[in-house]
Write a protein that holds these residues in place. Structure first.
Motif, short mmCIF file in Angstrom:
data_model
loop_
_atom_site.label_atom_id
_atom_site.label_comp_id
_atom_site.label_asym_id
_atom_site.label_seq_id
_atom_site.Cartn_x
_atom_site.Cartn_y
_atom_site.Cartn_z
N GLU A 189 0.87 -1.17 0.00
CA GLU A 189 0.00 0.00 0.00
C GLU A 189 0.91 1.23 0.00
N ALA A 190 0.35 2.38 -0.43
CA ALA A 190 1.13 3.63 -0.35
C ALA A 190 0.93 4.20 1.05
N GLY A 191 1.68 3.66 2.02
CA GLY A 191 1.41 3.92 3.43
C GLY A 191 1.59 5.36 3.87
N VAL A 219 -6.48 2.82 -5.28
CA VAL A 219 -5.26 3.22 -6.00
C VAL A 219 -4.04 3.14 -5.08
N ALA A 220 -4.23 3.33 -3.78
CA ALA A 220 -3.10 3.23 -2.84
C ALA A 220 -2.57 1.79 -2.82
N GLU A 221 -3.47 0.85 -2.94
CA GLU A 221 -3.03 -0.56 -2.98
C GLU A 221 -2.45 -0.90 -4.35
N ALA A 222 -3.06 -0.35 -5.41
CA ALA A 222 -2.57 -0.64 -6.77
C ALA A 222 -1.15 -0.13 -6.95
N THR A 223 -0.89 1.09 -6.49
CA THR A 223 0.45 1.65 -6.69
C THR A 223 1.47 0.93 -5.79
N GLY A 224 1.04 0.53 -4.60
CA GLY A 224 1.92 -0.26 -3.73
C GLY A 224 2.27 -1.59 -4.38
N ILE A 241 2.30 -11.03 -2.98
CA ILE A 241 1.52 -9.93 -2.42
C ILE A 241 0.50 -10.52 -1.44
N VAL A 242 0.56 -10.07 -0.20
CA VAL A 242 -0.39 -10.60 0.78
C VAL A 242 -1.71 -9.82 0.73
N ARG A 248 -7.72 -3.22 -9.18
CA ARG A 248 -6.54 -2.59 -9.81
C ARG A 248 -5.23 -3.18 -9.28
N ALA A 249 -5.22 -3.60 -8.04
CA ALA A 249 -4.02 -4.27 -7.52
C ALA A 249 -3.84 -5.61 -8.24
N LEU A 250 -4.94 -6.31 -8.44
CA LEU A 250 -4.88 -7.58 -9.16
C LEU A 250 -4.37 -7.37 -10.59
#
Ligand code: URP
Ligand code: ZN
Ligand code: ZN
Length: 465
Positions: A189-191, A219-224, A241-242, A248-250
Motif C-alpha cells: 500500500e502507499a502507506g 489506488v493506494a493498494e494498486a500503486t503499492g 503480495i499478501v 486494480r491491484a490484481l
C-alpha cells in the motif's frame, strides 16, 4: 503403530477426484487403495467411514496473527484458542507472522514467537518473519532464519513508524532473499500517502469506520502492488503480495505475470464475501469489518474470483487477526484510525469457500489447491503437507458436503465476541479432522487426548512453486 483406515471416501486433490481407501500408519498416509481390494489388505485398528464424503488435505492458512500486539492491543486469539479454532474449521497448519521488534534482532522476534506457540499450539505451525529493520546485521540474520525454517519475510509499505520500510531497505531485503532462496511477502500500500489522507479525514470530522476504507483507496493498494513488483523485478526475485483486495491491484499482478515475472498473490475470504457496505453498518458495527487493506465495493468480488480461476491469485489465506468489539475495536469509537485492524477468519475459511464451490465459482479441485496445495508449495511444505498422497502427513479432513451449519460467534471456537458472518447458513463442514494421523476433531468436538502443545513447529523449505 496405530493403523487407521478412512474408507470409501472421495479423495480430492488439486488435480484429481477418485474414490479410495486411505490407509494411515502413525502420522503418515501409507496407501491409497481401491475399496474393492480392502479384504486383501488386512485390518485397521480404527476405521472411519467416509462414504458420500470427500477426503481433502487439511487446510493450510498461510497468514495468521495469533497473540499479535497491534493497534494498542493484542489480537484476541493466542496459539491455543486460534489453532483449536483452525482445526474445527478443517485447517491443520497455520503460518503465523513473527515480528522483529523495531531496532532489535530477528532472533529476539523468533524466540518470542516460539515462546508464544510452544506448549500451546494444537496443530502444526510455521512462521514468517516480519522485518522491521534491514540493516547489515539483520541481513545476516535472514540467513539464520532460513536455516531454521523461517523461509519467508513480510515487508510492509504501510504503517509508518510501526512496520513501514523504505525502498532502500526493501531492496536490500529482496536481494538477500534472492541469495537465500527465501520469499518476500509484501504488504503493498502507499502507506505514507494514506496516513496523510487519514489525518485529513479526521481533521474534516470524518470519524466513522467507513472512513478507514475511504482513506485507503484502491489506488493506494494498486500503486503499492506495482512498486513491490517493480522492486522485485529489479532485485530479480519472486514476490508474493499478501491480502490483495482490489481489482486494480490484481491487474498489476496480472500484468507482471503476463510479462513472465514471478509475481504471486493471495486474497482472503473477507475480500470475497464482505464489502465496503459492511463498514457502513450503523452503531459502530462497521468496526467489526475494519481490516487492512480495507473491504472494497462489491464489484471487486467478481475480479477476485476470476483471478483465482485464472491462476493470477494462487492462495486464499485468512489474515486472521481478531479483536473483540468490547474493549478492543471500541478503542476506535469516534476515531476510525484507532480501531485495531483485523478480522477473525481462521475457522470459517473452508466453509465460506465451499459455498463458492456450491455456487460454481470455483471447482472442488481448485478449492483444494487454493486452501492447501498452493500454500504448501509456495511456502516450502509440499510433500509433507498440502496433498493426499503416500508419504505425506495424514493431515486430512473428511468433508461432509451435505451437513449444514449456521456460522455464529456463539458456536465458533475463535476467541472473539462477534462473527462477521453471524447467522450465515453454510452447507458443507468437516465431519472429522486428522492432524498427523490423529483424529483431533469429530462432529465439531475436540476428541484428541492432547490439545495444547500437540502442534509441532514446521521448519519450512524454500519457495517451491
Ligand atoms: O488488518 C489487518 N490486515 N491486520 C493484520 C496486519 C496485516 O497487515 O496483515
Ligand atoms: Zn499486512
Ligand atoms: Zn496480516
Amino acid at each position: 503403530m496405530t493403523r487407521k483406515l478412512i474408507k470409501d471416501g472421495t479423495v480430492l486433490t488439486a488435480s484429481d477426484t477418485f474414490v479410495a481407501d486411505v490407509w494411515i500408519e502413525g502420522s503418515k498416509i501409507v496407501a491409497l487403495t481401491d475399496p474393492s481390494q480392502r479384504a486383501a489388505l488386512g485390518k485397521a485398528d480404527v476405521e472411519l467411514d467416509a462414504k458420500g464424503k470427500y477426503i481433502i488435505p487439511g487446510g493450510i492458512d498461510a497468514h495468521t496473527h495469533m497473540d499479535l500486539p497491534f493497534g494498542g492491543t493484542t489480537s484476541s486469539d493466542d496459539f491455543d484458542t486460534g489453532t483449536v479454532a483452525a482445526a474445527h474449521g478443517g485447517t491443520t497448519t497455520i503460518i503465523d507472522f513473527a515480528i522483529q521488534p523495531r531496532g532489535e534482532s530477528m532472533r529476539k522476534g523468533l524466540d518470542t514467537w516460539h515462546a508464544k506457540a510452544e506448549g500451546k499450539a494444537a496443530i502444526d505451525y510455521g512462521f514468517h518473519m516480519i522485518a522491521t529493520d534491514l540493516r547489515a546485521t539483520a541481513l545476516d540474520e535472514m540467513g539464520a532464519m532460513v536455516r531454521e525454517g523461517v523461509t519467508s519475510f513480510k515487508l510492509f509499505m504501510a504503517y509508518p513508524g510501526v512496520f513501514l520500510l523504505d525502498d532502500e531497505s526493501i531492496m536490500r531485503g529482496m536481494l538477500r532473499a534472492g541469495e537465500l532462496g527465501a520469499l518476500i511477502c509484501m504488504h503493498a500500500e502507499a502507506g505514507l500517502a494514506i496516513d496523510v489522507l487519514v489525518q485529513r479525514a479526521l481533521a474534516d470530522g470524518n470519524r466513522a469506520p467507513v472512513w478507514h476504507a475511504l482513506s485507503r483507496p484502491e489506488v493506494a493498494e494498486a500503486t503499492g502492488t506495482e512498486r513491490a513488483i517493480a522492486l522485485a523485478e529489479m532485485a530479480k526475485v519472486p514476490v508474493y503480495i499478501v491480502h490483495l483486495s482490489a481489482q486494480r491491484a490484481l491487474e498489476r499482478v496480472m500484468e507482471a505475470r503476463d510479462r513472465g515475472l514471478p509475481a504471486y498473490a493471495e486474497t482472503c475470504p473477507q475480500y470475497l464475501f464482505c464489502s465496503e457496505d459492511d463498514l457502513r453498518r450503523e452503531e459502530f458495527e462497521g468496526a467489526k469489518f475494519v481490516c487492512t487493506p480495507p473491504l472494497r465495493p462489491k464489484h471487486h468480488h467478481e475480479h477476485l474470483w476470476r483471478g483465482l480461476n485464472n491462476y493470477d491469485l494462487q492462495v486464499v489465506s485468512t489474515d486472521h487477526c481478531p479483536f473483540c468489539i468490547k474493549g478492543q475495536k471500541e478503542l476506535g469509537r469516534g476515531d476510525f484510525s484507532k480501531i485495531p485492524n483485523g478480522m477473525p477468519g481462521v475457522e470459517t475459511r473452508l466453509h465460506l469457500l465451499w459455498e463458492a464451490v456450491r455456487e460454481g465459482k470455483i471447482t472442488k479441485n481448485r478449492f483444494v489447491e487454493i486452501t492447501s496445495t498452493a500454500p504448501a508449495k509456495i511456502f516450502g511444505l509440499y510433500g509433507k503437507k498440502g496433498t493426499v498422497a503416500v508419504g505425506a502427513d495424514a493431515d486430512l479432513v473428511i468433508w461432509d458436503p451435505e451437513r449444514e451449519k449456521v456460522l455464529s460467534a456463539e458456536t465458533l471456537h475463535m476467541r472473539v465476541d462477534y462473527s462477521p458472518f453471524e447467522g450465515k447458513k453454510v452447507i458443507g463442514t468437516p465431519a472429522a479432522v486428522l492432524s498427523r494421523g490423529e483424529l483431533v476433531v469429530q462432529d465439531d468436538k475436540w476428541v484428541a487426548s492432547q490439545k495444547q502443545g500437540r502442534g509441532q513447529f514446521l521448519r519450512r523449505g524454500t519457495f517451491g512453486l
